[in-house]
Write an enzyme that holds these catalytic residues in place. Structure first.
Site, PDB file in Angstrom:
ATOM      1  CG  HIS A   1      45.813  21.783  93.676  1.00 50.91           C
ATOM      2  ND1 HIS A   1      46.045  20.567  93.847  1.00 50.91           N
ATOM      3  CD2 HIS A   1      46.096  22.692  94.544  1.00 50.91           C
ATOM      4  CE1 HIS A   1      46.153  20.553  95.367  1.00 50.91           C
ATOM      5  NE2 HIS A   1      46.303  21.794  95.771  1.00 50.91           N
TER       6      HIS A   1
HETATM    7  C1  UD1 Z   1      44.570  26.980  97.528  1.00 58.27           C
HETATM    8  C2  UD1 Z   1      46.007  26.747  98.680  1.00 58.27           C
HETATM    9  C3  UD1 Z   1      46.470  25.362  98.249  1.00 58.27           C
HETATM   10  C4  UD1 Z   1      45.646  24.072  98.377  1.00 58.27           C
HETATM   11  C5  UD1 Z   1      44.386  24.454  97.510  1.00 58.27           C
HETATM   12  C6  UD1 Z   1      43.602  23.333  97.594  1.00 58.27           C
HETATM   13  C7  UD1 Z   1      47.109  28.849  98.933  1.00 58.27           C
HETATM   14  C8  UD1 Z   1      48.278  29.841  98.806  1.00 58.27           C
HETATM   15  N1  UD1 Z   1      46.846  27.743  98.336  1.00 58.27           N
HETATM   16  O1  UD1 Z   1      45.097  26.814  96.214  1.00 58.27           O
HETATM   17  O2  UD1 Z   1      47.552  25.250  99.328  1.00 58.27           O
HETATM   18  O3  UD1 Z   1      46.329  22.990  98.254  1.00 58.27           O
HETATM   19  O4  UD1 Z   1      43.789  25.889  97.760  1.00 58.27           O
HETATM   20  O5  UD1 Z   1      42.558  23.275  96.611  1.00 58.27           O
HETATM   21  O6  UD1 Z   1      46.073  29.254  99.830  1.00 58.27           O
HETATM   22  N2  UD1 Z   1      39.408  29.534  91.770  1.00 58.27           N
HETATM   23  C9  UD1 Z   1      38.209  29.158  91.109  1.00 58.27           C
HETATM   24  N3  UD1 Z   1      37.113  28.886  92.193  1.00 58.27           N
HETATM   25  C10 UD1 Z   1      37.339  28.809  93.567  1.00 58.27           C
HETATM   26  C11 UD1 Z   1      38.429  29.212  94.109  1.00 58.27           C
HETATM   27  C12 UD1 Z   1      39.391  29.284  93.292  1.00 58.27           C
HETATM   28  O7  UD1 Z   1      37.884  29.115  89.975  1.00 58.27           O
HETATM   29  O8  UD1 Z   1      36.082  28.656  94.074  1.00 58.27           O
HETATM   30  C13 UD1 Z   1      40.444  29.668  90.919  1.00 58.27           C
HETATM   31  C14 UD1 Z   1      40.805  31.258  90.837  1.00 58.27           C
HETATM   32  O9  UD1 Z   1      41.205  31.534  89.339  1.00 58.27           O
HETATM   33  C15 UD1 Z   1      41.992  31.334  91.672  1.00 58.27           C
HETATM   34  C16 UD1 Z   1      42.537  30.232  91.491  1.00 58.27           C
HETATM   35  O10 UD1 Z   1      41.685  29.254  91.397  1.00 58.27           O
HETATM   36  O11 UD1 Z   1      42.743  32.326  91.127  1.00 58.27           O
HETATM   37  C17 UD1 Z   1      43.469  29.959  92.663  1.00 58.27           C
HETATM   38  O12 UD1 Z   1      42.806  29.797  93.804  1.00 58.27           O
HETATM   39  P1  UD1 Z   1      43.544  30.085  95.255  1.00 58.27           P
HETATM   40  O13 UD1 Z   1      42.492  29.795  96.321  1.00 58.27           O
HETATM   41  O14 UD1 Z   1      44.300  31.368  95.155  1.00 58.27           O
HETATM   42  O15 UD1 Z   1      44.599  28.890  95.314  1.00 58.27           O
HETATM   43  P2  UD1 Z   1      44.377  27.278  95.184  1.00 58.27           P
HETATM   44  O16 UD1 Z   1      45.400  27.317  93.787  1.00 58.27           O
HETATM   45  O17 UD1 Z   1      42.929  26.978  94.965  1.00 58.27           O
HETATM   46  N1  UDP Z   2      38.914  16.411  97.143  1.00 52.68           N
HETATM   47  C1  UDP Z   2      37.589  16.381  96.842  1.00 52.68           C
HETATM   48  N2  UDP Z   2      37.373  16.579  95.300  1.00 52.68           N
HETATM   49  C2  UDP Z   2      38.140  16.765  94.367  1.00 52.68           C
HETATM   50  C3  UDP Z   2      39.665  16.760  94.983  1.00 52.68           C
HETATM   51  C4  UDP Z   2      39.936  16.618  96.222  1.00 52.68           C
HETATM   52  O1  UDP Z   2      36.603  15.943  97.493  1.00 52.68           O
HETATM   53  O2  UDP Z   2      37.866  16.559  93.320  1.00 52.68           O
HETATM   54  C5  UDP Z   2      39.144  16.313  98.442  1.00 52.68           C
HETATM   55  C6  UDP Z   2      40.191  15.238  99.084  1.00 52.68           C
HETATM   56  O3  UDP Z   2      39.559  14.834 100.104  1.00 52.68           O
HETATM   57  C7  UDP Z   2      41.305  16.031  99.128  1.00 52.68           C
HETATM   58  C8  UDP Z   2      41.017  17.581  99.632  1.00 52.68           C
HETATM   59  O4  UDP Z   2      39.722  17.637  98.955  1.00 52.68           O
HETATM   60  O5  UDP Z   2      42.334  15.773 100.148  1.00 52.68           O
HETATM   61  C9  UDP Z   2      41.940  18.570  99.592  1.00 52.68           C
HETATM   62  O6  UDP Z   2      42.530  18.585  98.464  1.00 52.68           O
HETATM   63  P1  UDP Z   2      43.425  19.442  97.478  1.00 52.68           P
HETATM   64  O7  UDP Z   2      44.068  18.713  96.692  1.00 52.68           O
HETATM   65  O8  UDP Z   2      42.569  20.486  96.992  1.00 52.68           O
HETATM   66  O9  UDP Z   2      44.323  20.452  98.759  1.00 52.68           O
HETATM   67  P2  UDP Z   2      45.698  19.928  99.387  1.00 52.68           P
HETATM   68  O10 UDP Z   2      45.245  18.912 100.347  1.00 52.68           O
HETATM   69  O11 UDP Z   2      46.806  19.712  98.233  1.00 52.68           O
HETATM   70  O12 UDP Z   2      45.903  21.290 100.008  1.00 52.68           O
END
Ligand code: UD1
Ligand code: UDP
Length: 361
Positions: A207
């Site tokens: 991601h």
């Molecule tokens: C965020 C964090 C990242 C973390 C990740 C964990 C920042 C800058 N990034 O990235 O460090 O590793 O979460 O998973 O804070 N979206 C959905 N549903 C949701 C949330 C998001 O569909 O519930 C989609 C939306 O299109 C959104 C995109 O995901 O624009 C990105 O979401 P965002 O929270 O901005 O960043 P992540 O890539 O999820």
């Molecule tokens: N995780 C989960 N379901 C998933 C993927 C991840 O429960 O499908 C959990 C897992 O424990 C992971 C945490 O969510 O360590 C955070 O995951 P993510 O990769 O989104 O965030 P990051 O640690 O890269 O910020």
């Protein structure tokens, strides 16, 4: 309602870190409150963690949702400023490195509220990652910096953070792993895709913007995953960030790659524990695989968690090297000889709570 301590969560990785800290503070009878910014809002990225980890329901949900970095960070700041002014907490506790972490840190510090950062001091030295900016800025305004590994203490020391603010407490995410391991269960997920728990399979999660936002780089990664899927089938819980771009590569038609929804924590950890290896760019997953002794191939040029390489099962790979490294790792028993990183022992939450209890007089 007011509380002496306000915890801020926003995104998926925050929940397994906050749960053990809040539980331990409850045991000390501390007056605390949880504010969920709503950065993540899908059930599978948010609500399910509250249910599975027995994390108390948010006392307040800000519902900020998605947006550009500036939009999201600003929306969280505006909403949190009102919350902090109304409740006047003595301490704000933030977790990890997401936008909600930085937004809360900026607001608390400008209002003169003491700030604790859980998982402080991690550095990838890659300022192209939004998380690295969030980490550096959050640490620079924090009063209590709780670290998960010795390298984090060294980074903070070099950046001029006084020693008395830094506490090496271990890893609360590992507290959650250890306390819920007997509930990990991937049975239904595996049978849903026609695999048995005893079948060899791989887990993949991707991601990071650097991997999934650029179609050319994503196509190269998907080609690499197809090569890996020839070794063992891949189960890929899809983060919403990459979902559309992944679909455009044709990955959904690959017979050896099972793309599924994001999984609950218990299902996901069950999948990881039962897998032969994990291919990922996640921060948390690098730590969890180290703890579970599962080989981890991290598709990134760097990691802010080097202890998962020195002590654990992690290896950095590229699209070009992932399949050959996977073959080598599966043929070797090297990962069986890992050591558990210091203080990843299930008691980080209690250590953090004790220190907070001493500080919040
Ligand atoms: C965020 C964090 C990242 C973390 C990740 C964990 C920042 C800058 N990034 O990235 O460090 O590793 O979460 O998973 O804070 N979206 C959905 N549903 C949701 C949330 C998001 O569909 O519930 C989609 C939306 O299109 C959104 C995109 O995901 O624009 C990105 O979401 P965002 O929270 O901005 O960043 P992540 O890539 O999820
Ligand atoms: N995780 C989960 N379901 C998933 C993927 C991840 O429960 O499908 C959990 C897992 O424990 C992971 C945490 O969510 O360590 C955070 O995951 P993510 O990769 O989104 O965030 P990051 O640690 O890269 O910020």
């Amino acid at each position: 309602m007011s509380a002496r301590i306000i915890h801020i969560t926003g995104a998926r990785p925050n929940f397994p870190k906050a749960a053990p800290v809040m539980r331990a503070l409850d045991e000390l009878g501390m007056d605390q409150m949880l504010v969920h910014t709503g950065q993540h809002y899908d059930d599978k990225l948010s609500e399910i963690f509250f249910r599975q980890l027995h994390l108390r329901k948010p006392d307040m949900s800000l519902g900020v949702g998605s947006g550009s970095h500036a939009q999201q960070t600003a929306a969280i700041m505006v909403a949190l400023e009102a919350v902090f002014m109304e409740h006047a907490p003595e301490l704000v506790v933030v977790y990890g490195d997401v936008n909600s972490t930085l937004a809360a840190a900026l607001v608390a510090s400008k209002l003169g509220i003491r700030l604790a950062h859980v998982e402080a001091g991690l550095r990838s030295f890659d300022r192209g990652m939004p998380e690295e900016i969030n980490r550096i800025l959050t640490d620079s305004v924090s009063d209590l910096l709780f670290t998960t590994s010795a390298d984090a203490n060294a980074h903070l020391g070099r950046e001029g953070v006084p020693e008395e603010k830094i506490f090496f407490v271990g890893n609360p995410m590992i507290d959650t792993l250890l306390s819920s391991a007997d509930r990990f269960d991937a049975g239904a997920v595996l049978s849903g895709i026609g695999l048995r728990a005893t079948d060899p399979y791989l887990v993949a999660t991707l991601h990071r913007p650097a991997n999934v936002d650029d179609p050319a780089s994503l196509t190269g990664l998907v080609d690499a995953l197809v090569e890996c899927a020839a070794i063992a089938p891949i189960v890929l819980p899809m983060h919403p960030r990459g979902a559309r771009a992944f679909a455009a590569t044709g990955i959904l038609a690959e017979p050896g790659i099972h793309v599924i929804d994001p999984q609950g924590y218990l299902e996901f950890m069950g999948l990881v524990r039962g897998s032969r290896a994990v291919i990922t760019d996640s921060g948390g997953v690098q730590e969890e695989t180290t703890m579970l002794g599962v080989p981890c191939l991290t598709l990134r040029p760097n990691t802010e968690r080097p202890v998962t390489i020195s002590d654990g099962t992690n290896t950095l790979v590229t699209a070009e090297t992932v399949a050959s490294t996977l073959r080598e790792r599966l043929a070797s028993a090297e990962h069986a000889h890992r050591r558990t990183p210091p203080l990843w022992d299930g008691h980080a939450g209690r250590r953090i709570a004790r220190i907070i209890g001493e500080q919040v007089a």
